[in-house]
Design a protein around this motif. Structure first.
Motif, PDB file in Angstrom:
ATOM      1  N   ALA A   1      12.081  -1.451 -13.093  1.00 34.26           N
ATOM      2  CA  ALA A   1      11.474  -2.287 -12.066  1.00 34.26           C
ATOM      3  C   ALA A   1      11.161  -1.499 -10.807  1.00 34.26           C
ATOM      4  CB  ALA A   1      12.389  -3.463 -11.734  1.00 34.26           C
ATOM      5  N   ALA A   2      11.796  -0.338 -10.629  1.00 33.62           N
ATOM      6  CA  ALA A   2      11.595   0.471  -9.430  1.00 33.62           C
ATOM      7  C   ALA A   2      10.504   1.523  -9.580  1.00 33.62           C
ATOM      8  CB  ALA A   2      12.912   1.168  -9.055  1.00 33.62           C
ATOM      9  N   VAL A   3       9.876   1.593 -10.749  1.00 28.34           N
ATOM     10  CA  VAL A   3       8.848   2.602 -10.994  1.00 28.34           C
ATOM     11  C   VAL A   3       7.555   2.230 -10.266  1.00 28.34           C
ATOM     12  CG1 VAL A   3       7.377   3.600 -12.782  1.00 28.34           C
ATOM     13  CG2 VAL A   3       9.816   3.288 -13.214  1.00 28.34           C
ATOM     14  N   SER A   4       6.909   3.202  -9.655  1.00 27.28           N
ATOM     15  CA  SER A   4       5.594   2.988  -9.033  1.00 27.28           C
ATOM     16  C   SER A   4       4.636   4.070  -9.502  1.00 27.28           C
ATOM     17  CB  SER A   4       5.700   2.985  -7.505  1.00 27.28           C
ATOM     18  OG  SER A   4       6.104   4.251  -7.039  1.00 27.28           O
ATOM     19  N   SER A   5       3.351   3.955  -9.155  1.00 26.59           N
ATOM     20  CA  SER A   5       2.371   4.865  -9.763  1.00 26.59           C
ATOM     21  C   SER A   5       1.244   5.256  -8.813  1.00 26.59           C
ATOM     22  CB  SER A   5       1.768   4.216 -11.010  1.00 26.59           C
ATOM     23  OG  SER A   5       1.203   2.964 -10.675  1.00 26.59           O
ATOM     24  N   PRO A   6       1.504   6.139  -7.877  1.00 30.48           N
ATOM     25  CA  PRO A   6       0.427   6.574  -6.982  1.00 30.48           C
ATOM     26  C   PRO A   6      -0.694   7.275  -7.744  1.00 30.48           C
ATOM     27  CG  PRO A   6       2.337   7.996  -6.762  1.00 30.48           C
ATOM     28  CD  PRO A   6       2.755   6.840  -7.604  1.00 30.48           C
TER      29      PRO A   6
ATOM     30  N   LEU B   1      -0.397   9.605 -16.508  1.00 27.01           N
ATOM     31  CA  LEU B   1      -0.128   8.582 -15.505  1.00 27.01           C
ATOM     32  C   LEU B   1       1.118   8.995 -14.755  1.00 27.01           C
ATOM     33  CD1 LEU B   1      -0.619   5.744 -17.956  1.00 27.01           C
ATOM     34  CD2 LEU B   1      -1.982   6.119 -15.967  1.00 27.01           C
ATOM     35  N   ARG B   2       1.190   8.620 -13.522  1.00 29.31           N
ATOM     36  CA  ARG B   2       2.368   8.988 -12.773  1.00 29.31           C
ATOM     37  C   ARG B   2       3.133   7.751 -12.360  1.00 29.31           C
ATOM     38  NH1 ARG B   2       1.840  14.243  -9.418  1.00 29.31           N
ATOM     39  NH2 ARG B   2       0.721  15.454 -10.886  1.00 29.31           N
ATOM     40  N   ALA B   3       4.438   7.792 -12.522  1.00 26.74           N
ATOM     41  CA  ALA B   3       5.264   6.697 -12.035  1.00 26.74           C
ATOM     42  C   ALA B   3       6.415   7.306 -11.249  1.00 26.74           C
ATOM     43  CB  ALA B   3       5.805   5.898 -13.198  1.00 26.74           C
ATOM     44  N   GLN B   4       6.858   6.681 -10.207  1.00 24.99           N
ATOM     45  CA  GLN B   4       7.875   7.261  -9.341  1.00 24.99           C
ATOM     46  C   GLN B   4       9.092   6.357  -9.264  1.00 24.99           C
ATOM     47  OE1 GLN B   4       8.496   9.908  -7.753  1.00 24.99           O
ATOM     48  NE2 GLN B   4      10.002   9.297  -6.266  1.00 24.99           N
ATOM     49  N   SER B   5      10.252   6.962  -9.433  1.00 27.28           N
ATOM     50  CA  SER B   5      11.461   6.157  -9.311  1.00 27.28           C
ATOM     51  C   SER B   5      11.779   5.926  -7.849  1.00 27.28           C
ATOM     52  CB  SER B   5      12.629   6.882  -9.978  1.00 27.28           C
ATOM     53  OG  SER B   5      12.939   8.059  -9.287  1.00 27.28           O
ATOM     54  N   GLY B   6      12.736   5.046  -7.616  1.00 24.44           N
ATOM     55  CA  GLY B   6      13.112   4.719  -6.244  1.00 24.44           C
ATOM     56  C   GLY B   6      12.540   3.389  -5.838  1.00 24.44           C
TER      57      GLY B   6
ATOM     58  N   LEU C   1       3.664  -1.523 -13.879  1.00 29.74           N
ATOM     59  CA  LEU C   1       2.537  -0.663 -14.204  1.00 29.74           C
ATOM     60  C   LEU C   1       1.679  -1.391 -15.229  1.00 29.74           C
ATOM     61  CD1 LEU C   1       4.499   2.674 -14.736  1.00 29.74           C
ATOM     62  CD2 LEU C   1       3.298   1.971 -12.664  1.00 29.74           C
ATOM     63  N   TYR C   2       0.392  -1.060 -15.266  1.00 33.01           N
ATOM     64  CA  TYR C   2      -0.549  -1.778 -16.118  1.00 33.01           C
ATOM     65  C   TYR C   2      -0.862  -1.015 -17.401  1.00 33.01           C
ATOM     66  CZ  TYR C   2      -1.365  -4.213 -11.691  1.00 33.01           C
ATOM     67  OH  TYR C   2      -1.208  -4.922 -10.520  1.00 33.01           O
ATOM     68  N   GLY C   3      -1.123  -1.767 -18.474  1.00 32.87           N
ATOM     69  CA  GLY C   3      -1.666  -1.173 -19.682  1.00 32.87           C
ATOM     70  C   GLY C   3      -0.659  -0.979 -20.800  1.00 32.87           C
TER      71      GLY C   3
ATOM     72  N   ALA D   1       2.271  -9.716 -16.719  1.00 32.90           N
ATOM     73  CA  ALA D   1       2.991 -10.404 -15.661  1.00 32.90           C
ATOM     74  C   ALA D   1       2.353 -10.042 -14.331  1.00 32.90           C
ATOM     75  CB  ALA D   1       4.471 -10.000 -15.676  1.00 32.90           C
ATOM     76  N   VAL D   2       2.643 -10.801 -13.305  1.00 32.42           N
ATOM     77  CA  VAL D   2       2.093 -10.520 -11.984  1.00 32.42           C
ATOM     78  C   VAL D   2       2.585  -9.144 -11.520  1.00 32.42           C
ATOM     79  CG1 VAL D   2       2.020 -11.237  -9.572  1.00 32.42           C
ATOM     80  CG2 VAL D   2       1.988 -12.954 -11.384  1.00 32.42           C
ATOM     81  N   GLY D   3       1.650  -8.253 -11.258  1.00 28.84           N
ATOM     82  CA  GLY D   3       2.006  -6.922 -10.783  1.00 28.84           C
ATOM     83  C   GLY D   3       2.441  -5.954 -11.854  1.00 28.84           C
ATOM     84  N   GLY D   4       2.275  -6.307 -13.124  1.00 24.40           N
ATOM     85  CA  GLY D   4       2.668  -5.383 -14.183  1.00 24.40           C
ATOM     86  C   GLY D   4       2.778  -6.082 -15.523  1.00 24.40           C
ATOM     87  N   GLN D   5       3.893  -5.851 -16.223  1.00 23.97           N
ATOM     88  CA  GLN D   5       4.067  -6.444 -17.548  1.00 23.97           C
ATOM     89  C   GLN D   5       5.547  -6.622 -17.854  1.00 23.97           C
ATOM     90  OE1 GLN D   5       2.636  -3.574 -20.625  1.00 23.97           O
ATOM     91  NE2 GLN D   5       2.399  -2.159 -18.923  1.00 23.97           N
ATOM     92  N   LEU D   6       5.836  -7.563 -18.745  1.00 22.43           N
ATOM     93  CA  LEU D   6       7.201  -7.845 -19.169  1.00 22.43           C
ATOM     94  C   LEU D   6       7.369  -7.341 -20.597  1.00 22.43           C
ATOM     95  CD1 LEU D   6       9.738  -9.246 -17.997  1.00 22.43           C
ATOM     96  CD2 LEU D   6       9.020 -11.310 -19.238  1.00 22.43           C
ATOM     97  N   LEU D   7       8.393  -6.522 -20.819  1.00 20.21           N
ATOM     98  CA  LEU D   7       8.552  -5.834 -22.093  1.00 20.21           C
ATOM     99  C   LEU D   7       9.862  -6.177 -22.783  1.00 20.21           C
ATOM    100  CD1 LEU D   7       7.641  -2.207 -20.921  1.00 20.21           C
ATOM    101  CD2 LEU D   7       6.058  -3.968 -21.753  1.00 20.21           C
ATOM    102  N   THR D   8       9.836  -6.100 -24.099  1.00 22.86           N
ATOM    103  CA  THR D   8      11.046  -5.971 -24.899  1.00 22.86           C
ATOM    104  C   THR D   8      10.906  -4.652 -25.650  1.00 22.86           C
ATOM    105  OG1 THR D   8      11.328  -8.354 -25.187  1.00 22.86           O
ATOM    106  CG2 THR D   8      12.446  -6.928 -26.767  1.00 22.86           C
ATOM    107  N   LEU D   9      11.862  -3.765 -25.456  1.00 18.11           N
ATOM    108  CA  LEU D   9      11.817  -2.439 -26.065  1.00 18.11           C
ATOM    109  C   LEU D   9      12.927  -2.298 -27.096  1.00 18.11           C
ATOM    110  CD1 LEU D   9      11.279  -0.211 -22.877  1.00 18.11           C
ATOM    111  CD2 LEU D   9       9.533  -1.156 -24.412  1.00 18.11           C
TER     112      LEU D   9
END
Length: 503
Positions: free
Chosen positions: A357-362, A39-44, A317-319, A295-303
């Protein structure tokens, strides 16, 4: 009489419960649940697209095409002579640029690029200048080399190639085989990082580890994402055999961040770590995902990191696999900063939240069209497909899902299709434009065995396959929640992205 506090039963520690769950379950299921695909995620900024278009300037575009043609004339990424002899010779004549900065080295079967992008986002949030080298690319070759969280611009890519070209030719003349496509790109990346200069390089292996071209760096942190069966003709027929190759990235006295693994793979990696006095942090033991909720548009985590717990992390990001990738990335960055070994503290939690929160995934569970919804995902092996199927079901809840699958001929296409069979109402089989693509009719023959004849449609042209899938999704009014998932290969997803206007 009141009960003495010491006599009360201790409250269960949520992380201890997770440790129990991680260590008790079937290791094969752990691979699927723990981690996943490329999976790809992009900062910024989330609005930025990590996939650059062709250069607008015609002259620059011509120059870039010339470089691409010259690189394409070399051995491709699927043809290998397993050694680091040639890349080591190139580093020597270039003045060992890969030693000009510390590195985090990432191997594994699935989740490498996603994890690399998350690590990059975290490091950047802590104001370090980053270089990132990943593969393959979705649409543009320049995606493979990033500085400061963004692909290098075409001009810089071209000038870097021109700078290293004389040295590449020198090495070509002295070796039995010319440098390959991937070896030249690796040399370019290491040279570009030294020239920038970067504070830290985040480097993803191309294949394997021990003899991969990237393995001329001394990664102080070695990250091993989930190992599954892929490239079995070159790496081995069991996850233990594959792990032996991938463990080759573990250097003397390094810190190893180990995602959940099959038992045989974990044993091999731990043995290698002991041999080189490396410190190992294991997902589900020293770090992990404490909780996640949609969550809307992704997920809320405790790590749970190496230094402590981080709550209220929004990951767009999903999953479940992406949550596990996030835990691995966080632990890797903590290890890079010495947390968990030299320092018993956490990173600044607000900075960590901002980075994730700034990660995206083209190209990875990416929505590119609505009504019906069209999603792209580059799952290309069975473990990745299982994770994608689970994630698309959880995140989107489509009432009817149509698959568009174009795979490479050297992959386990039956396993890939079997993973998607429970979630696809119908599947449109197709092929991308590269020579590696499996012929659509051959893919259809396997699909019929998995899905049955009545659920398989054949459309060799990708554009017609996507259109056919959209038509199938729309054909019955009751299916207002229908969707289309285009998958099977990074190349298929990249071409679909262009066709759907995202390039």
């Amino acid at each position: 009489m009141s009960e003495h506090p010491a006599d009360r039963p201790a409250e269960p520690d949520p992380f201890d419960e997770i440790v129990d769950a991680e260590t008790d379950r079937d290791p094969d299921l752990a691979v699927i649940e723990a981690g996943s695909r490329t999976l790809r995620a992009q900062s910024g900024a989330p609005s930025q697209d990590a996939v650059p278009a062709r250069p607008a300037d015609p002259e620059t575009d011509r120059a870039l095409r010339t470089v691409e043609t010259e690189l394409a004339g070399r051995w491709g990424e699927t043809k290998l002579e397993p050694s680091v002899t040639r890349i080591a010779a190139l580093m020597d004549v270039l003045g060992e640029p890969q030693r000009a900065y510390p590195s985090i080295h990432i191997t594994g079967t699935n989740g490498k690029t996603s994890t690399a992008r998350m690590i990059e986002a975290l490091l950047s949030a802590f104001e370090l200048r980053t270089g990132r080298y990943t593969s393959p690319h979705v649409q543009s070759i320049t995606e493979r080399i990033s500085l400061d969280g963004a692909p290098v611009d075409p001009e810089r890519f071209i000038s870097t190639y021109e700078d290293v070209k004389p040295y590449v030719e020198m090495v070509d003349a002295s070796q039995e085989y010319r440098l390959s496509f991937f070896e030249v790109l690796t040399g370019m990346a290491y040279a570009a990082f030294a020239d920038a200069p970067v504070d830290v390089a985040v480097v993803e292996v191309g294949m394997g580890g021990a003899w991969d071209a990237t393995n001329v760096i001394d990664g102080s942190v070695a990250v091993i994402t989930p190992i599954a069966l892929d490239h079995t003709d070159r790496l081995g027929s069991t996850t233990g055999e594959i792990a032996a190759e991938k463990a080759g990235v573990i250097k003397q006295d390094a810190t190893v961040i180990l995602a959940q693994q099959p038992v045989d793979a974990a044993q091999v990696i731990l043995k290698k770590a002991v041999e080189v006095d490396a410190t190992v942090a294991r997902e589900g033991m020293e770090f992990g995902v404490v909780s996640r909720e949609i969550a809307v548009g992704g997920q809320l985590l405790t790590l749970r990191g190496l230094g402590g717990e981080y709550g209220e992390i929004f990951l767009p990001l999903y999953g479940a696999h992406q949550a596990h990738n996030a835990a691995v990335a966080l632990a890797a960055v903590e290890a890079f900063f010495g947390i968990g070994a030299d320092h018993a503290r956490t990173l600044d939690a607000d900075t960590v939240r901002k980075a994730f929160a700034a990660v995206s995934s083209p190209g990875r569970l990416e929505v590119v069209r609505r009504s019906p919804t069209v999603v792209l995902d580059a799952a290309h092996n069975p473990a990745g497909a299982l994770a994608a199927a689970e994630a698309v079901t959880e995140a989107f809840g489509f009432s009817r899902l149509i698959g568009v699958v174009g795979a490479s001929g050297d992959k386990d296409v039956r396993g890939l299709l079997e993973a998607f069979e429970p979630v696809f109402a119908e599947v449109v089989v197709t092929q991308n434009s590269t020579p590696r693509a499996m012929d659509a009719d051959a893919l259809a023959a396997v699909a019929v065995e998995v899905f049955g004849d009545e659920r398989v449609v054949v459309e060799p042209r990708l554009d017609e396959a996507i259109e056919a899938a959209i038509t199938l999704a729309e054909e019955e009014a009751e299916y207002a929640g229908a969707g289309v998932l285009v998958t099977g290969s990074v190349i298929t997803v990249g071409e679909a992205r262009l066709l759907l206007g995202r390039g």
